[in-house]
Write a protein that holds these residues in place. Structure first.
Motif, PDB file in Angstrom:
ATOM      1  N   ASN A 342       0.833  -1.217   0.000  1.00  0.00           N
ATOM      2  CA  ASN A 342       0.000   0.000   0.000  1.00  0.00           C
ATOM      3  C   ASN A 342       0.863   1.262   0.000  1.00  0.00           C
ATOM      4  O   ASN A 342       0.546   2.239  -0.689  1.00  0.00           O
ATOM      5  CB  ASN A 342      -0.908  -0.012   1.230  1.00  0.00           C
ATOM      6  CG  ASN A 342      -1.977  -1.084   1.163  1.00  0.00           C
ATOM      7  OD1 ASN A 342      -2.350  -1.519   0.073  1.00  0.00           O
ATOM      8  ND2 ASN A 342      -2.464  -1.521   2.301  1.00  0.00           N
ATOM      9  N   VAL A 343       1.959   1.229   0.773  1.00  0.00           N
ATOM     10  CA  VAL A 343       2.849   2.394   0.804  1.00  0.00           C
ATOM     11  C   VAL A 343       3.489   2.597  -0.567  1.00  0.00           C
ATOM     12  O   VAL A 343       3.583   3.721  -1.073  1.00  0.00           O
ATOM     13  CB  VAL A 343       3.931   2.217   1.884  1.00  0.00           C
ATOM     14  CG1 VAL A 343       4.965   3.339   1.803  1.00  0.00           C
ATOM     15  CG2 VAL A 343       3.288   2.202   3.264  1.00  0.00           C
ATOM     16  N   ASN A 344       3.945   1.489  -1.179  1.00  0.00           N
ATOM     17  CA  ASN A 344       4.537   1.593  -2.517  1.00  0.00           C
ATOM     18  C   ASN A 344       3.546   2.161  -3.515  1.00  0.00           C
ATOM     19  O   ASN A 344       3.875   3.041  -4.314  1.00  0.00           O
ATOM     20  CB  ASN A 344       5.012   0.219  -2.987  1.00  0.00           C
ATOM     21  CG  ASN A 344       6.419  -0.101  -2.519  1.00  0.00           C
ATOM     22  OD1 ASN A 344       7.248   0.796  -2.393  1.00  0.00           O
ATOM     23  ND2 ASN A 344       6.679  -1.355  -2.254  1.00  0.00           N
ATOM     24  N   SER A 345       2.331   1.647  -3.466  1.00  0.00           N
ATOM     25  CA  SER A 345       1.308   2.126  -4.404  1.00  0.00           C
ATOM     26  C   SER A 345       1.032   3.606  -4.195  1.00  0.00           C
ATOM     27  O   SER A 345       0.915   4.370  -5.161  1.00  0.00           O
ATOM     28  CB  SER A 345       0.020   1.320  -4.226  1.00  0.00           C
ATOM     29  OG  SER A 345       0.228  -0.047  -4.515  1.00  0.00           O
ATOM     30  N   PHE A 346       0.942   4.011  -2.926  1.00  0.00           N
ATOM     31  CA  PHE A 346       0.678   5.421  -2.641  1.00  0.00           C
ATOM     32  C   PHE A 346       1.816   6.306  -3.132  1.00  0.00           C
ATOM     33  O   PHE A 346       1.583   7.323  -3.793  1.00  0.00           O
ATOM     34  CB  PHE A 346       0.480   5.608  -1.135  1.00  0.00           C
ATOM     35  CG  PHE A 346       0.409   7.048  -0.707  1.00  0.00           C
ATOM     36  CD1 PHE A 346      -0.736   7.791  -0.919  1.00  0.00           C
ATOM     37  CD2 PHE A 346       1.511   7.664  -0.109  1.00  0.00           C
ATOM     38  CE1 PHE A 346      -0.800   9.126  -0.532  1.00  0.00           C
ATOM     39  CE2 PHE A 346       1.457   8.991   0.269  1.00  0.00           C
ATOM     40  CZ  PHE A 346       0.301   9.720   0.055  1.00  0.00           C
ATOM     41  N   LEU A 347       3.055   5.937  -2.799  1.00  0.00           N
ATOM     42  CA  LEU A 347       4.201   6.740  -3.221  1.00  0.00           C
ATOM     43  C   LEU A 347       4.333   6.779  -4.737  1.00  0.00           C
ATOM     44  O   LEU A 347       4.596   7.831  -5.326  1.00  0.00           O
ATOM     45  CB  LEU A 347       5.481   6.190  -2.592  1.00  0.00           C
ATOM     46  CG  LEU A 347       5.591   6.309  -1.062  1.00  0.00           C
ATOM     47  CD1 LEU A 347       6.858   5.635  -0.565  1.00  0.00           C
ATOM     48  CD2 LEU A 347       5.569   7.763  -0.630  1.00  0.00           C
ATOM     49  N   GLN A 348       4.141   5.612  -5.369  1.00  0.00           N
ATOM     50  CA  GLN A 348       4.267   5.563  -6.823  1.00  0.00           C
ATOM     51  C   GLN A 348       3.167   6.371  -7.495  1.00  0.00           C
ATOM     52  O   GLN A 348       3.437   7.150  -8.419  1.00  0.00           O
ATOM     53  CB  GLN A 348       4.229   4.108  -7.286  1.00  0.00           C
ATOM     54  CG  GLN A 348       5.460   3.306  -6.898  1.00  0.00           C
ATOM     55  CD  GLN A 348       5.294   1.823  -7.140  1.00  0.00           C
ATOM     56  OE1 GLN A 348       4.239   1.362  -7.582  1.00  0.00           O
ATOM     57  NE2 GLN A 348       6.331   1.048  -6.858  1.00  0.00           N
ATOM     58  N   ASP A 349       1.938   6.200  -7.029  1.00  0.00           N
ATOM     59  CA  ASP A 349       0.832   6.947  -7.646  1.00  0.00           C
ATOM     60  C   ASP A 349       1.007   8.446  -7.447  1.00  0.00           C
ATOM     61  O   ASP A 349       0.757   9.239  -8.364  1.00  0.00           O
ATOM     62  CB  ASP A 349      -0.500   6.495  -7.036  1.00  0.00           C
ATOM     63  CG  ASP A 349      -0.857   5.065  -7.416  1.00  0.00           C
ATOM     64  OD1 ASP A 349      -0.267   4.565  -8.401  1.00  0.00           O
ATOM     65  OD2 ASP A 349      -1.696   4.451  -6.745  1.00  0.00           O
ATOM     66  N   THR A 350       1.436   8.833  -6.237  1.00  0.00           N
ATOM     67  CA  THR A 350       1.645  10.263  -5.971  1.00  0.00           C
ATOM     68  C   THR A 350       2.753  10.822  -6.852  1.00  0.00           C
ATOM     69  O   THR A 350       2.613  11.906  -7.431  1.00  0.00           O
ATOM     70  CB  THR A 350       2.003  10.472  -4.492  1.00  0.00           C
ATOM     71  OG1 THR A 350       0.951   9.950  -3.665  1.00  0.00           O
ATOM     72  CG2 THR A 350       2.187  11.949  -4.190  1.00  0.00           C
ATOM     73  N   THR A 351       3.853  10.077  -6.973  1.00  0.00           N
ATOM     74  CA  THR A 351       4.978  10.539  -7.791  1.00  0.00           C
ATOM     75  C   THR A 351       4.599  10.596  -9.258  1.00  0.00           C
ATOM     76  O   THR A 351       4.957  11.539  -9.976  1.00  0.00           O
ATOM     77  CB  THR A 351       6.189   9.613  -7.595  1.00  0.00           C
ATOM     78  OG1 THR A 351       6.485   9.502  -6.208  1.00  0.00           O
ATOM     79  CG2 THR A 351       7.405  10.161  -8.319  1.00  0.00           C
ATOM     80  N   ARG A 353       1.572  10.963 -10.543  1.00  0.00           N
ATOM     81  CA  ARG A 353       0.663  12.088 -10.765  1.00  0.00           C
ATOM     82  C   ARG A 353       1.424  13.408 -10.805  1.00  0.00           C
ATOM     83  O   ARG A 353       1.152  14.279 -11.635  1.00  0.00           O
ATOM     84  CB  ARG A 353      -0.411  12.124  -9.672  1.00  0.00           C
ATOM     85  CG  ARG A 353      -1.479  11.061  -9.822  1.00  0.00           C
ATOM     86  CD  ARG A 353      -2.685  11.386  -8.946  1.00  0.00           C
ATOM     87  NE  ARG A 353      -2.347  11.421  -7.549  1.00  0.00           N
ATOM     88  CZ  ARG A 353      -2.412  10.378  -6.735  1.00  0.00           C
ATOM     89  NH1 ARG A 353      -2.795   9.204  -7.209  1.00  0.00           N
ATOM     90  NH2 ARG A 353      -2.104  10.496  -5.456  1.00  0.00           N
TER      91      ARG A 353
END
Length: 416
Positions: A342-351, A353
Motif C-alpha cells: 500500500n505504501v509503494n502504491s501510494f508513493l508511486q501513484d503520488t509521484t 501524478r
C-alpha cells in the motif's frame, strides 16, 4: 584542461607552418620536397579544422564570413533541440513512469530506517537529545502556555463534551441498565438476610398496628397479629420483594422497562434543561480552571519530568523498553507485505501524478536556464565541456594532413 589542449593544437599548427617554411630553401632535394608537401598538407588540414572549430562559436578572426558563428546564430534552434532531447528522449515520461513503477521505495525506506534505528549512533544521539529535553525546567514553558490553557478550560463547553463522550441515548440506556442491575443485585443480597427479614416483619407489624379501623376490623387485625409473629410476616414480605426484584432483573420484563423508562425520563429532564447544563458547565469550568491555575499541575509535571530523566539516565528506559519496542515495530512493519504494498502504491501513484502534471515543465526549466545565459557565457560553457575534443580535431587534422601530404607528394614525385 581545455586551454592545454588548445595550446597543443596551436603548437601542431605552428610546427606544420614552420616545417613548410623551413623546407622551401631546399627544394632541389627530394626529401625536402617530400617533407614540404607533407608540412603543407598538415598546415592546410590544421587551418581548415581551426576554421571549422572556430566557426561553431564565433566568426574566424572576427570576419563575418557566411555560415560561421553557428551557435549564436542558431541559438533558438539548438535550445529547442536540447529541450526536445531532454524532455522527450533523455527524460521520456513513459520511461520515467515505468521505472517508478518498478521501484520498491517502501522496502528501501524501511530497510534504511531499520538500519538507522538499530545503529549505536542513533541510540546515543536519541538518548542525548531526550536527556537534554528532560533537563530543562518546565516553569517557563508552563508560564507561557498557562494563559492560553486557562482561557481554553474556562471557555470550553465541558458539559456538552462529556455528554458527547458518553455516547448519546444508547450509552445512557446501557449505563442505566448497569446501575439498575447493580441496585437489584445489592438489594437482593440485603433482602434475603435474616436481619432484613426481622426488620421488615417488625416494621410491618408496627405499621399495621397503627392503622385506625372500626371495631370489628380492628379485632380481626389484632387476632391475626397474635397468630403471626414478625418472623413469619418478614418472610412473606421477603419472598414478595425477592420475586419483584427478580422480575426487575429479567430482560424485557414490563416492570424493568417501566423503571428504565422512568429513569430515562428523569435523565432527559435534567440533561435537556438549558439551566441545568449551564450550571454544570459553569461548575466544571470553575473547577478545572482553578485547578489549572494552581501550582499543582506544574508540580506534577516537574515530578514526572524528574522521574523520566532518572529513568532515562540510570534506569535504562530507552535501552530496555523504547529502543526494543521501536526496533520490533520496525521489524514487524518490514514483514507486512500488505502495508508495504500500500505504501509503494501510494508513493508511486503520488509521484506519477506529480510527474504527469509537471513533466512539461522540464523543457521549460531547461529553456529558462539556457535563456538566462548570454552568448558569451553559453559559448564558454560549451567550450568548457566539449572544447578538449574539439581542439583535438585540430591536432588530428594537422597530423592526418601531414601523413596524407607524404602520400600525395610521393605519388606526385613518382609520376613527375
Amino acid at each position: 584542461m581545455e586551454s592545454k589542449t588548445r595550446r597543443i593544437a596551436g603548437i601542431s599548427l605552428f610546427v606544420m607552418g614552420a616545417g613548410f617554411v623551413a623546407m622551401l630553401p631546399f627544394q632541389e632535394y627530394a626529401a625536402a620536397r617530400l617533407l614540404a608537401g607533407a608540412f603543407e598538407a598538415g598546415l592546410v588540414g590544421g587551418l581548415a579544422d581551426w576554421f571549422a572549430v572556430t566557426a561553431l562559436f564565433r566568426h574566424p578572426l572576427g570576419i563575418p564570413i557566411p555560415h560561421t558563428a553557428l551557435l549564436p546564430r542558431n541559438r533558438e534552434k539548438m535550445t529547442q533541440a536540447l529541450v526536445t532531447i531532454v524532455q522527450n528522449n533523455l527524460l521520456n515520461k513513459e520511461s520515467l513512469v515505468d521505472k517508478l513503477r518498478e521501484l520498491e521505495v517502501a522496502e528501501r525506506l524501511m530497510g534504511a530506517a531499520r538500519k538507522g534505528l538499530s545503529s549505536p549512533r542513533f541510540k546515543d544521539t536519541a538518548k542525548a537529545w531526550v536527556l537534554s529535553l528532560l533537563s530543562r525546567p518546565l516553569d517557563k514553558a508552563w508560564g507561557a502556555a498557562l494563559p492560553q490553557l486557562s482561557r481554553f478550560v474556562r471557555s470550553r463547553d465541558w458539559a456538552d463534551g462529556l455528554l458527547s463522550v458518553a455516547g448519546g441515548e444508547p450509552a445512557v440506556r446501557q449505563a442505566t441498565e448497569k446501575l439498575l442491575d447493580l441496585a437489584v443485585d445489592k438489594g437482593t443480597h440485603w433482602v434475603v438476610t435474616d436481619d432484613a427479614r426481622r426488620m421488615m416483619g417488625k416494621l410491618a407489624i408496627t405499621a399495621i398496628g397503627g392503622l385506625k379501623m372500626n371495631g370489628l376490623m380492628q379485632f380481626a387485625v389484632n387476632a391475626a397479629l397474635n397468630y403471626f409473629d414478625e418472623d413469619q410476616i418478614g418472610s412473606a414480605i421477603q419472598l414478595a420483594l425477592v420475586t419483584k426484584l427478580r422480575e426487575i432483573s429479567l430482560e424485557g420484563h414490563p416492570t424493568r422497562e417501566s423503571i428504565l423508562a422512568y429513569l430515562k425520563k428523569e435523565w432527559d429532564v435534567h440533561v435537556q434543561s438549558p439551566d441545568n447544563r449551564d450550571k454544570w458547565n459553569a461548575k466544571l469550568q470553575e473547577l478545572l480552571g482553578s485547578w489549572v491555575e494552581s501550582d499543582k499541575p506544574l508540580a506534577l509535571l516537574e515530578e514526572l519530568r524528574a522521574k523520566l530523566h532518572d529513568q532515562v539516565e540510570n534506569g535504562g528506559l530507552l535501552e530496555k523498553r523504547v529502543f526494543p519496542f521501536v526496533e520490533d515495530t520496525a521489524e514487524k512493519l518490514s514483514r507486512n507485505d500488505r502495508l508495504l504494498g500500500n505504501v509503494n502504491s501510494f508513493l508511486q501513484d503520488t509521484t506519477v501524478r506529480f510527474l504527469e502534471a509537471n513533466h512539461s515543465r522540464i523543457g521549460g526549466l531547461v529553456r529558462e536556464n539556457i535563456e538566462k545565459m548570454d552568448n558569451d557565457t553559453l559559448i564558454a560553457l560549451v567550450e568548457d565541456k566539449a572544447g578538449k575534443d574539439l581542439q583535438w580535431i585540430r591536432v588530428n587534422g594537422a597530423v592526418c594532413g601531414f601523413f596524407l601530404g607524404l602520400v600525395f607528394t610521393t605519388v606526385r614525385m613518382l609520376l613527375a
